[in-house]
Scaffold this motif. Structure first.
Motif, PDB file in Angstrom:
ATOM      1  N   GLY A 185       0.794  -1.219   0.000  1.00 47.32           N
ATOM      2  CA  GLY A 185       0.000   0.000   0.000  1.00 47.32           C
ATOM      3  C   GLY A 185       0.821   1.261   0.000  1.00 47.32           C
ATOM      4  O   GLY A 185       1.821   1.357   0.712  1.00 47.32           O
ATOM      5  N   SER A 186       0.433   2.215  -0.826  1.00 52.49           N
ATOM      6  CA  SER A 186       1.134   3.497  -0.866  1.00 52.49           C
ATOM      7  C   SER A 186       0.232   4.601  -0.341  1.00 52.49           C
ATOM      8  O   SER A 186       0.508   5.765  -0.519  1.00 52.49           O
ATOM      9  CB  SER A 186       1.552   3.813  -2.307  1.00 52.49           C
ATOM     10  OG  SER A 186       0.415   4.001  -3.119  1.00 52.49           O
ATOM     11  N   ASP A 187      -0.881   4.222   0.291  1.00 53.39           N
ATOM     12  CA  ASP A 187      -1.828   5.230   0.729  1.00 53.39           C
ATOM     13  C   ASP A 187      -1.373   5.862   2.048  1.00 53.39           C
ATOM     14  O   ASP A 187      -0.402   5.442   2.672  1.00 53.39           O
ATOM     15  CB  ASP A 187      -3.230   4.634   0.851  1.00 53.39           C
ATOM     16  CG  ASP A 187      -3.181   3.258   1.465  1.00 53.39           C
ATOM     17  OD1 ASP A 187      -2.730   3.157   2.606  1.00 53.39           O
ATOM     18  OD2 ASP A 187      -3.577   2.289   0.789  1.00 53.39           O
ATOM     19  N   GLU A 188      -2.130   6.869   2.453  1.00 47.08           N
ATOM     20  CA  GLU A 188      -1.758   7.613   3.657  1.00 47.08           C
ATOM     21  C   GLU A 188      -1.728   6.715   4.886  1.00 47.08           C
ATOM     22  O   GLU A 188      -0.934   6.933   5.803  1.00 47.08           O
ATOM     23  CB  GLU A 188      -2.749   8.761   3.884  1.00 47.08           C
ATOM     24  CG  GLU A 188      -2.595   9.899   2.905  1.00 47.08           C
ATOM     25  CD  GLU A 188      -3.463  11.075   3.299  1.00 47.08           C
ATOM     26  OE1 GLU A 188      -3.688  11.287   4.495  1.00 47.08           O
ATOM     27  OE2 GLU A 188      -3.932  11.775   2.394  1.00 47.08           O
ATOM     28  N   TYR A 189      -2.607   5.725   4.916  1.00 49.79           N
ATOM     29  CA  TYR A 189      -2.646   4.864   6.102  1.00 49.79           C
ATOM     30  C   TYR A 189      -1.306   4.154   6.306  1.00 49.79           C
ATOM     31  O   TYR A 189      -0.815   4.021   7.424  1.00 49.79           O
ATOM     32  CB  TYR A 189      -3.781   3.838   5.995  1.00 49.79           C
ATOM     33  CG  TYR A 189      -3.932   3.029   7.261  1.00 49.79           C
ATOM     34  CD1 TYR A 189      -4.621   3.539   8.354  1.00 49.79           C
ATOM     35  CD2 TYR A 189      -3.346   1.778   7.394  1.00 49.79           C
ATOM     36  CE1 TYR A 189      -4.726   2.835   9.538  1.00 49.79           C
ATOM     37  CE2 TYR A 189      -3.444   1.054   8.573  1.00 49.79           C
ATOM     38  CZ  TYR A 189      -4.141   1.586   9.643  1.00 49.79           C
ATOM     39  OH  TYR A 189      -4.234   0.883  10.815  1.00 49.79           O
TER      40      TYR A 189
ATOM     41  N   PHE B  57       1.578   5.244   5.357  1.00 50.70           N
ATOM     42  CA  PHE B  57       2.522   6.248   5.849  1.00 50.70           C
ATOM     43  C   PHE B  57       2.310   6.484   7.347  1.00 50.70           C
ATOM     44  O   PHE B  57       3.273   6.640   8.102  1.00 50.70           O
ATOM     45  CB  PHE B  57       2.380   7.560   5.061  1.00 50.70           C
ATOM     46  CG  PHE B  57       3.183   7.564   3.801  1.00 50.70           C
ATOM     47  CD1 PHE B  57       2.812   6.790   2.716  1.00 50.70           C
ATOM     48  CD2 PHE B  57       4.337   8.317   3.697  1.00 50.70           C
ATOM     49  CE1 PHE B  57       3.564   6.762   1.557  1.00 50.70           C
ATOM     50  CE2 PHE B  57       5.102   8.304   2.538  1.00 50.70           C
ATOM     51  CZ  PHE B  57       4.715   7.525   1.473  1.00 50.70           C
ATOM     52  N   ALA B  58       1.043   6.530   7.747  1.00 52.32           N
ATOM     53  CA  ALA B  58       0.744   6.734   9.166  1.00 52.32           C
ATOM     54  C   ALA B  58       1.259   5.566   9.995  1.00 52.32           C
ATOM     55  O   ALA B  58       1.756   5.749  11.113  1.00 52.32           O
ATOM     56  CB  ALA B  58      -0.757   6.910   9.359  1.00 52.32           C
ATOM     57  N   LEU B  59       1.171   4.370   9.447  1.00 51.69           N
ATOM     58  CA  LEU B  59       1.689   3.191  10.146  1.00 51.69           C
ATOM     59  C   LEU B  59       3.203   3.311  10.347  1.00 51.69           C
ATOM     60  O   LEU B  59       3.727   3.029  11.427  1.00 51.69           O
ATOM     61  CB  LEU B  59       1.349   1.935   9.334  1.00 51.69           C
ATOM     62  CG  LEU B  59       1.589   0.581   9.973  1.00 51.69           C
ATOM     63  CD1 LEU B  59       0.769   0.425  11.250  1.00 51.69           C
ATOM     64  CD2 LEU B  59       1.207  -0.532   8.982  1.00 51.69           C
TER      65      LEU B  59
END
Lengths: 183, 417
Positions: free
Chosen positions: A121-125, A127-129
């Motif tokens: 995944g390259s989504d914001e989630y 990144f938040a992880l």
């Protein structure tokens, strides 16, 4: 019959190569890479050697303190479980080691914690992880007395892999927090 | 094929008022369309390149069964080619070179030996911009046929392409990725987001410095400004239609939360305060947004009104829904369909309506992520990573067709259109 001119649609597009302050550094890196690739196609010249007598060799007695890159190379990498940002006991020991370095050899530097994820995944989630992982490490360091103001954090999500194979071991290597020192 | 159009799912469908309900219709019922090339300039390579682009665009309209044979005709002939006499529609075009070397294309649409539509198009640099003429032709023919607008065809896509670890570039492209121009190179720059409807400015996140920084690029003047920075994360997730209100993900003190930033008043407001992860805010309308939160212990889709503390769970299916986009009552979200650390994972996009209980799965294989509705809700654009190939996909909701446009190199990290 109507006539339409489309050139304006895209004519306004401009190229900003390295237009921000920071990318300039990386542009040099790019340029270095280009040169390296060009040289790879050519025959490599023999390595020039020079014999230096032991009398000429001078050891700089002032360089007892370790350089920033020396200290950085001794800092560990903290690994995490799949979809997790909690710290295992084994990783806690590594953080203890990082804190010891941070309070002595690296005491004059700031620390940047870089959170990373596996490729899912390259989504914001994602990144938040990665950021939550960095923050877990930060909290563990602060709990041991490291000044929070010395610690910066960033998440690179899945975009900074150290391994790109499609294997379980490889994904595990990418779920990590790296320590970087800042002057 | 240089300009590949992969038609993933080619069954044809129509639906009444609910986009989550599939009503299957046979593909044969679409009228046939043949395309005749009557160009007088240019070599065969360029002629074929333009023809393929036009076939791709006409396919994406999902209104015709498009004949893919490249046939040569005379522009002013009254009759269509013998081979095309059974086609319900014939699209004939003539490319010619103007004195200033610009590309001129004349087009006529023929039905039952009558010219029912005609128009001329022109661009300055044929090799760079020919695809925009093809998209404009498709847009106009769709309009002539009385179908809902495909204005998104003429919009530009902006995406970040990761070319190496911590190295990326930001690229502006047409929706098929045929036209590509790198506008930011060097460094590590992600999450580009158009700043306005006119698409003449954009935001992006710079991760090259000590602290993540949101930057604003004005394409008209070529200027770059730093908007604000935040420890950990600094992403512009969405921009209101008028361009004045930004939905941001920031992580002050390592805590990812959603903020609104009113540009005119220069006012930053924290919208979520949950101690876990709140990210990926997307406007539902001017007064509310959807977002991803792990407040139930796993990532899922929630909604919130601006200025209110109330948070509403929108999706009740799946245990890992980590990206979303909304348009009116519809929400598209990314769901993980396998959940383990030991094998390849599958992520598919699903569509729900907040007014019904139906779920429609929109993709079938690979890692499908970063869904974004078009402004009019007619289409969804998304990133597909499958077998080491990164593509941008378009889902025509009303026609239940998916189209993929592969990237030649690198991996798409995020995009906007």
């Amino acid at each position: 019959m109507k006539s339409i001119v489309l050139s304006g649609v895209v004519a306004a597009l401009l190229v900003f190569t390295g237009c921000s302050k920071d990318p300039a550094v990386d542009q040099k890196a790019d340029a270095a890479q280009d040169v390296a690739q060009e040289q790879a196609a050519q025959e490599v010249a023999p390595v020039a050697t020079e014999t230096v007598s032991t009398e000429d060799s001078v050891v700089n007695s002032d360089s007892n303190s370790m350089s920033m890159s020396d200290v950085e190379s001794q800092l560990p990498t903290i690994y995490f479980g799949f979809d997790k940002f909690s710290i295992d006991p084994e990783m806690q020991e590594k953080i203890d080691m990082a804190v010891a370095l941070g309070n002595k050899e690296a005491a004059s530097y700031s620390v940047k914690l870089e959170g990373n994820c596996d490729e899912w995944g390259s989504d914001e989630y994602n990144f938040a992880l990665g950021l939550k992982r960095a923050n877990s490490v930060k909290k563990a360091m602060v709990a041991q007395g490291v000044d929070a103001s010395r610690i910066a954090m960033v998440s690179y999500g899945e975009s900074n892999p150290v391994c790109t194979d499609k294997t379980q071991e490889c994904w595990a290597k990418n779920r990590r927090v790296d320590f970087k020192l800042l002057p | 094929m240089k300009y590949i159009l992969l038609i993933m799912l080619s069954w044809s469908i129509t639906f009444a008022s609910d986009a989550t309900i599939e009503v299957i219709k046979k593909a044969e019922t679409l009228p046939s369309l043949a395309i005749e090339d009557a160009s007088i300039n240019y070599d065969d390579t360029f002629k074929l390149r333009f023809f393929k682009m036009l076939v791709a665009d006409m396919n994406v309209l999902s209104l015709f069964n498009v004949d893919r044979h490249h046939r040569i005709a005379h522009f002013n002939d009254v009759d269509v080619l013998v081979e095309n006499k059974d086609a319900e529609y014939v699209l004939r075009y003539m490319m010619s070179q103007d004195d200033d070397e610009s590309l001129r294309v004349s087009v006529k649409l023929i039905n039952a030996n009558e010219v029912i539509f005609s128009k001329n198009y022109k661009v300055s640099k044929k090799d760079s911009y020919y695809m925009f003429i093809s998209h404009a032709i498709a847009y106009d023919i769709n309009d002539y046929m009385g179908e809902p607008s495909v204005a998104w065809m003429k919009r530009k896509v902006i995406f970040s392409r990761v070319v190496a670890p911590r190295k990326s570039e930001i690229v502006i492209a047409d929706y098929t990725l045929t036209y590509q121009q790198a506008v930011i190179q060097g460094g590590f720059n992600l999450f580009p987001k158009w700043a306005n409807k006119a698409q003449n400015a954009f935001y992006y996140s710079s991760l090259s410095g000590k602290v993540p920084t949101l930057k604003y690029v004005d394409l008209k003047t070529g200027t770059v400004q730093s908007v604000m920075s935040s420890d950990g994360m600094m992403i512009c997730s969405d921009v209101s239609d008028d361009g004045n209100l930004l939905l941001l993900t920031m992580a002050k003190n390592g805590q990812p939360d959603i903020y609104t930033y009113d540009k005119k008043r220069n006012r930053l407001k924290r919208e979520t305060t949950y101690s876990g992860i709140d990210v990926n805010a997307q406007f539902r309308d001017r007064d509310s947004f959807v977002f991803i939160s792990n407040r139930l212990g796993y990532p899922n889709v929630f909604a919130k009104k601006l200025g209110s503390d109330e948070v509403e769970q929108l999706v009740y299916y799946g245990r890992s829904n980590s990206a979303c986009s909304a348009h009116g009552e519809y929400v598209v979200y990314k769901a993980r369909e396998t959940s383990n650390a030991f094998s390849k994972n599958t992520f598919n996009l699903h569509l729900i309506s907040t007014k019904t209980d139906f779920i429609r799965r929109l993709t079938a294989t690979g890692v499908n992520e970063f869904p974004r509705f078009s402004k009019d809700g007619d289409a969804i654009i998304f990133i597909k990573n499958y077998k080491n190939q990164s593509s941008i996909g378009i889902i025509r909701l009303n026609h239940n067709k998916n189209y993929l446009f592969p990237l030649k190199f690198g991996r798409v990290q995020s995009m906007d259109w």
